[in-house]
Design an enzyme around this catalytic site. Sequence first.
Site, PDB file in Angstrom:
ATOM      1  N   HIS A   1      48.603  -9.600  -5.954  1.00 45.71           N
ATOM      2  CA  HIS A   1      48.916  -8.740  -4.818  1.00 45.71           C
ATOM      3  C   HIS A   1      49.565  -7.429  -5.289  1.00 45.71           C
ATOM      4  CE1 HIS A   1      51.878  -7.480  -1.647  1.00 45.71           C
ATOM      5  NE2 HIS A   1      50.768  -7.469  -0.941  1.00 45.71           N
TER       6      HIS A   1
ATOM      7  N   GLU B   1      57.706  -5.628   2.315  1.00 43.28           N
ATOM      8  CA  GLU B   1      56.583  -6.416   2.838  1.00 43.28           C
ATOM      9  C   GLU B   1      56.990  -7.898   2.883  1.00 43.28           C
ATOM     10  OE1 GLU B   1      52.946  -5.923   0.622  1.00 43.28           O
ATOM     11  OE2 GLU B   1      51.754  -7.030   2.088  1.00 43.28           O
TER      12      GLU B   1
ATOM     13  N   GLU C   1      46.995  -5.170  -6.621  1.00 43.45           N
ATOM     14  CA  GLU C   1      46.241  -4.561  -5.518  1.00 43.45           C
ATOM     15  C   GLU C   1      46.942  -3.283  -5.051  1.00 43.45           C
ATOM     16  OE1 GLU C   1      46.776  -4.487  -1.153  1.00 43.45           O
ATOM     17  OE2 GLU C   1      46.505  -6.612  -1.598  1.00 43.45           O
TER      18      GLU C   1
END
Lengths: 424, 430
Positions: B69, B144, B72
């Site tokens: 992640h 996040e 990404e």
Amino acid sequence: MGGFNKTNITKGIHLYYIPTDKFKTFTVSIYIHQPLNKENATKNALLPQVLKRGSIDFPTSQDIARYLEELYGAVFDCGIVKKGENQIIRFNFETIEDTYVDQGEGLLQKTMKLAKQIVFEPLIENERFKKEYVEQEKQNLKNQIEGLINNKMSYAVERCYQEMCSNENFGIYELGSVEDLNTIDEKILYEHYLTVIHNSPIDIFVTGSISEDKVKQMVQNLFHITMDSNPVYPTTEIVSQVGEVKKVYEPMKVAQGKLSLGFRTKIAPTDKEYYPLVIFNGLFGGGPHSKLFNNVREKLSLAYYVFSRLEKFKGLMVVSSGIEPENYQKAFDEIMFQFEEIKKGNITDAEFDATINSAVNSIRSLADTAFYMEDYYLSQLVGGTNDDFEDLISKLSSVTKEDVVAVAQNIQLDTVYFLSNKEA
Amino acid sequence: MNLQEKYHSELKETLYHGVHKSGLNVYVLPKKGYSKSYAIFGTRYGSIDSKFIVPGEKEVTEVPDGIAHFLEHKLFEEEEGNVFDRFSKYGASANAFTSFTTTAYLFSCTDHFYDNLSILLDFVQNPYFTEENVQKEQGIIGQEIRMYDDDPNWRVYFNFLDALYHHHPVKIDIAGTVESISQINKDILYKCYHTFYHPSNMILFTAGDIEPNKVAEYVESHIKATEPYQEEIRRVYPEEPQTVSKQKVEQNLSVSIPLFQAGFKDTDVGYGGDKLLKKDIITRIVLEMIMGKSTRLYQSLYEQGLINDSFDIDYTAEISYGFSVFGGESPNPEKVQQEVINEIQRLSRDGLNKNEFERIKKVIFGRFLRQFNSVEAVSNNFMSTLFKEMNLFNYVDIYRSITFDDVQKRFTEHFNPDNMVLSVVRPYEG
């Protein structure tokens, strides 16, 4: 692409047919327009919940569910959409086109008939709705109203609007209130239903691949309701007076603080300033090209999400972000700094072009989703405008930086709302 | 690169497929009349791939949780700035996501498709990691993670997975933890990148009103001509017992009403392809037959106020794991679970109903067909299934071949109350 055909079915009822052959499905939707006010908001919100429980021909939700399954899993959903001070009761259906199944089954006709039965032929006992259904759905609605808190991001935006518009109808939650739920029973709700059905503008939307005559005929044969009056769309009051900035802090056990800033744009969708306003919002916080994304997130690493969004009918804009509670002041200052930057005209050509192109892209993209197209046209009707996709694109494309800077001067911060585990 | 064309007469869709010399699989699904064109460029690399053997090496590499992640996020950064700026120039809407098994980069646009495609292919092939930009991202991803900490639907689901599995990395949050991502540095990122972002481990799927041959041309001129991997990337997963790790897990959050997720661990795993696709469809049929909206169980739970419209059911079919899951809001999740168990026992005694089977099959077909309305949905689904060696163009045939016997057999094997987990998120007390 992007037009619709309007037909008057009977007084107060209009059919909007959007012809397209690219989808594998038809959609059928019914929208009933009610003014948003304290007296009726909860009753309006309860109505679709009770209607979906049963009709004369399909008296239980199990009957409806089975029938939808027979129609290759036709989709049925209902609820409330709030657009300004317009509380719209919605019923949405989607069914696949007959060409994809073995025999010509008339799936659109069947779905449309079901839609009509659910909305206009409810299950009635002694001049009232079925008591059991009303009681169960009151409980469900109560859970839904209280459940707003489960999604902190939408909660923080809704609470900001509520605080900001506490003396306006817009401050009423679209699902009403738990307190008002207690005053509703099956008789009161049925009486309300009859008033709503006979006195509200009703819009029926159909999208898909079928001839206009056929769809018109189908709708005309099914829907013949007598209206008591010639109903008109509810209007929304736009407030231009802004006093001292209201600050609201709400404590809650949360890991992340949620900051919402409510602004008054004082611009209605029918104003010519509306188009520069759309571009202003895009530039400010409308995506990864925006000032908020690039500064609050990318430059200062203060947030994962930060965006601004317009409520175009009411002339509002909200900025929403999730931050560390101790970064409250830093985040607030940076958001306001970026707002001032636009007011001062500090806008690069790249930012400006990206904003226009991104707006054009999102408008053209609507044409690929039937329900988005419906929502777009519904908004035109509610907002009193008459722009099709290309009209809107051409108006937005002709907006200049100067126009944007000019509208920015009148936008005013009204309310700061902060949800956090500690006081800012 | 040559493209093979395949027309599906029932779906009325044509799919083009080619393999670039680097090993990249390329697909084009033309959608006439669509305003939007879409491209998704993904690698078979997700959050569960944190232990692996790089082709050509002998040692196992182990990396911190959340790295797929993190990668990404970082790939959007270039030496000259942010990739978003380049997409924005053409008005394209770009994004990316990381799942347990896949990382994918995507955009949709209504103009300049091939320019945007070039940007997509280029930026994913050009990593730019520095110590400073890695550090900056730790703050953003930290927020996040915080956001998900407050999201009851996310928490209840990940707690469910944590309870379902003893060791399988699907029990770990996709984004990792603030602690685990603090161990990430640019060298680890490059190592993961070079292992998993090899074209032969990737797929490009495109859909919209576009020309297949032009897509092929752009692939030829933008994909680096590397040799395909001669051996597979070995993904190392720990031995996972058949039992569940914990039967129940609870957490308190600021919510108004309890939320729950419950479900069954699939012990019949370890394969992909048509066999997995068939299991997927069968399991979804059984789930609908037990607790879909038209069942007596659903109706009874709803009428008792034990579930509401938030109730949902799903099945996840992956090669190395699988589970069915159901849940939503409920004042009494334990009672819902008990009633589900009772109904399963009743159905075991009385048998499933063949008419219902036929009706539910119709639903499954309608659902499959509907996704072809959306260029995004259909492309994403194609990509994720292709990584499992399934092809959705075989869906209708496989679907047709499913018999009532298949469904009965799966019902007996999979819906075993001993392999069940209940995860609940409750309001704080007082």
